[in-house]
Design a protein around this motif. Sequence first.
Motif, mmCIF file in Angstrom:
data_model
loop_
_atom_site.group_PDB
_atom_site.id
_atom_site.type_symbol
_atom_site.label_atom_id
_atom_site.label_comp_id
_atom_site.label_asym_id
_atom_site.label_seq_id
_atom_site.Cartn_x
_atom_site.Cartn_y
_atom_site.Cartn_z
ATOM 1 N N THR A 146 0.929 -1.279 -0.082
ATOM 2 C CA THR A 146 -0.022 -0.053 0.160
ATOM 3 C C THR A 146 0.837 1.358 -0.222
ATOM 4 O O THR A 146 0.468 2.453 -0.252
ATOM 5 C CB THR A 146 -0.835 -0.002 1.277
ATOM 6 O OG1 THR A 146 -0.223 0.026 2.396
ATOM 7 C CG2 THR A 146 -1.955 -1.141 1.300
ATOM 8 N N ALA A 147 1.892 1.200 0.232
ATOM 9 C CA ALA A 147 3.139 2.250 0.196
ATOM 10 C C ALA A 147 2.966 2.896 -0.924
ATOM 11 O O ALA A 147 3.058 4.244 -1.384
ATOM 12 C CB ALA A 147 4.418 2.133 0.877
ATOM 13 N N TYR A 148 3.120 2.127 -2.267
ATOM 14 C CA TYR A 148 3.486 2.413 -3.508
ATOM 15 C C TYR A 148 1.782 3.223 -3.791
ATOM 16 O O TYR A 148 1.751 4.097 -4.705
ATOM 17 C CB TYR A 148 3.701 1.329 -4.325
ATOM 18 C CG TYR A 148 4.056 1.765 -5.686
ATOM 19 C CD1 TYR A 148 5.134 2.308 -6.131
ATOM 20 C CD2 TYR A 148 2.993 1.685 -6.692
ATOM 21 C CE1 TYR A 148 5.420 2.289 -7.757
ATOM 22 C CE2 TYR A 148 3.043 1.867 -7.991
ATOM 23 C CZ TYR A 148 4.344 2.401 -8.553
ATOM 24 O OH TYR A 148 4.745 2.638 -9.811
ATOM 25 N N VAL A 152 -0.205 4.611 -1.962
ATOM 26 C CA VAL A 152 -0.553 5.867 -1.229
ATOM 27 C C VAL A 152 0.367 6.853 -1.855
ATOM 28 O O VAL A 152 -0.255 8.164 -2.016
ATOM 29 C CB VAL A 152 -0.215 5.625 0.290
ATOM 30 C CG1 VAL A 152 -0.131 7.031 0.863
ATOM 31 C CG2 VAL A 152 -1.240 4.769 0.803
ATOM 32 N N GLY A 153 1.765 6.537 -1.986
ATOM 33 C CA GLY A 153 2.574 7.776 -2.436
ATOM 34 C C GLY A 153 3.684 7.344 -3.721
ATOM 35 O O GLY A 153 4.581 8.233 -3.479
ATOM 36 N N GLY A 154 3.347 6.289 -4.282
ATOM 37 C CA GLY A 154 4.291 6.277 -5.401
ATOM 38 C C GLY A 154 5.683 5.566 -4.897
ATOM 39 O O GLY A 154 5.852 5.114 -3.702
ATOM 40 N N PRO A 155 6.676 5.734 -5.844
ATOM 41 C CA PRO A 155 7.998 5.387 -5.714
ATOM 42 C C PRO A 155 8.647 5.870 -4.397
ATOM 43 O O PRO A 155 9.351 5.009 -3.574
ATOM 44 C CB PRO A 155 8.867 5.662 -6.747
ATOM 45 C CG PRO A 155 7.810 5.810 -7.975
ATOM 46 C CD PRO A 155 6.393 6.290 -7.400
ATOM 47 N N ALA A 156 8.319 7.098 -4.106
ATOM 48 C CA ALA A 156 9.001 7.962 -2.888
ATOM 49 C C ALA A 156 8.627 7.301 -1.602
ATOM 50 O O ALA A 156 9.466 6.938 -0.953
ATOM 51 C CB ALA A 156 8.718 9.394 -2.931
ATOM 52 N N CYS A 157 7.258 6.877 -1.505
ATOM 53 C CA CYS A 157 6.935 6.435 -0.258
ATOM 54 C C CYS A 157 7.024 5.062 -0.069
ATOM 55 O O CYS A 157 7.383 4.491 1.067
ATOM 56 C CB CYS A 157 5.224 6.408 -0.438
ATOM 57 S SG CYS A 157 4.111 5.796 1.336
ATOM 58 N N ALA A 158 7.215 4.216 -1.206
ATOM 59 C CA ALA A 158 7.868 2.761 -1.238
ATOM 60 C C ALA A 158 9.255 2.889 -0.819
ATOM 61 O O ALA A 158 9.692 1.999 0.335
ATOM 62 C CB ALA A 158 7.649 2.422 -2.613
ATOM 63 N N VAL A 159 9.952 3.740 -1.112
ATOM 64 C CA VAL A 159 11.541 3.724 -0.750
ATOM 65 C C VAL A 159 11.441 4.242 0.808
ATOM 66 O O VAL A 159 12.279 3.595 1.869
ATOM 67 C CB VAL A 159 12.306 4.788 -1.472
ATOM 68 C CG1 VAL A 159 13.857 5.287 -0.995
ATOM 69 C CG2 VAL A 159 12.406 4.367 -2.763
ATOM 70 N N LYS A 160 10.712 5.167 1.146
ATOM 71 C CA LYS A 160 10.717 5.865 2.542
ATOM 72 C C LYS A 160 10.032 4.520 3.513
ATOM 73 O O LYS A 160 10.850 4.519 4.772
ATOM 74 C CB LYS A 160 9.649 7.122 2.447
ATOM 75 C CG LYS A 160 9.673 7.524 3.996
ATOM 76 C CD LYS A 160 8.836 8.998 3.953
ATOM 77 C CE LYS A 160 8.742 9.787 5.340
ATOM 78 N NZ LYS A 160 7.772 10.949 5.194
#
Length: 390
Positions: A153-155, A157-165
């Motif tokens: 769900t990270a991706y 919610v916020g795309g690549p940046a959220c996945a990395v975070k």
Amino acid sequence: MPDEQQPRTGSSPSGAGVARRRRRRTLHIVAWTASGVVLLGATGAGYLYHRLNANIHSVDIDGALGTHRPARLDNGSMDILVLGSDSRSGANRAYGHDSGTARSDTAMIVHLAKGHKTASVVSIPRDTLVNRPACTGAKGAVEPAGQQVMFNTAYEVGGPACAVKTVEQLTGLRMDHYIEVDFTGFKNLVNDLGGVPLTTTKAIHDDKSHLNLTAGTHTLNGDQALGLVRTRHGVADGSDLGRIQLQQAFIKALIDRIGGLGLFSSPTKLFSVADTATKAVTTDTGLGSVNKLTGLAESVQHLHSGDVHMVTLPVRYDPANPNRVEPIQSQADIVWAALRADKPIPADATKGSVADHVDAGKVVGGKATAPAAPKPSGSASSKPSGPTSP
């Protein structure tokens, strides 16, 4: 989704010795593409270089996340988050209903050790329950942090940046780079390679991923390869953990395929594959050009397939929901500590993980067996099957 050989620019590969070295090299999908681009540039086909450079789509993850991140190791090692996107938009609509959002169907942390002569790969099950940090959404609004939510769900919610975070919060590791591959790009790449040979020890039938394979040796085309790395219901206990094992096995088969193709003997074929591969990936801006990808390619050109160790994050089934998994924290800490110290992952770090109890990996590779007799009507696995989405 998604991870190399290549001679350096100006080299003249010939003879049995060079051929043997090529077959042994591990090929990272982006790295060998970059080396191919360099070779094409050396022939004077500058317009091809610029065309391939224009294919690459990148996102500014460093700019989005700022400075409040884990420190870089600064010893020459490198950590790359590789995602396979399950977006059903555009050409990907053929693979399922478009809900309007995309998620990370596949997630792997690739750790290149100092000197880039060895690598560790850690797969993160998409259904792993994690604490997701607050992230900026696609429309610029801040999405609040989530407790015990699925990793993928990270991706969403916020795309690549959220996945990395999210990965950095989970692991304590700084992700130096990001690479994403989508469904259609993956399929087209396999087709451009002329398919990928792979042996199945048992028949696989999964209507949800459109995969039907008999036991035996096959050369998978793009649709079949995509079906294999997406299938859950046709193998083992039907969980995402089984799918991860198939993905890891396919990556090894893909490495072998690329190593035996002799792409550098055919500039036309090489350009076709490079053109497809650069269209298939999204990277962070740190890898967002041919020159930058070339640097990565040159750094891993001597990495052999036997030097890559692949594991799945040690997990157990969530007691409250057997369709989800949660990290075995004490063992996950060992995995992340090893990578932070730039050391190999200890063999006992995944011992006892339910990911190691799934037998899907035995379905590919090895000697094929005769088809098993059909199970009686109504039989079912007693283990959790994971989410119902393909």
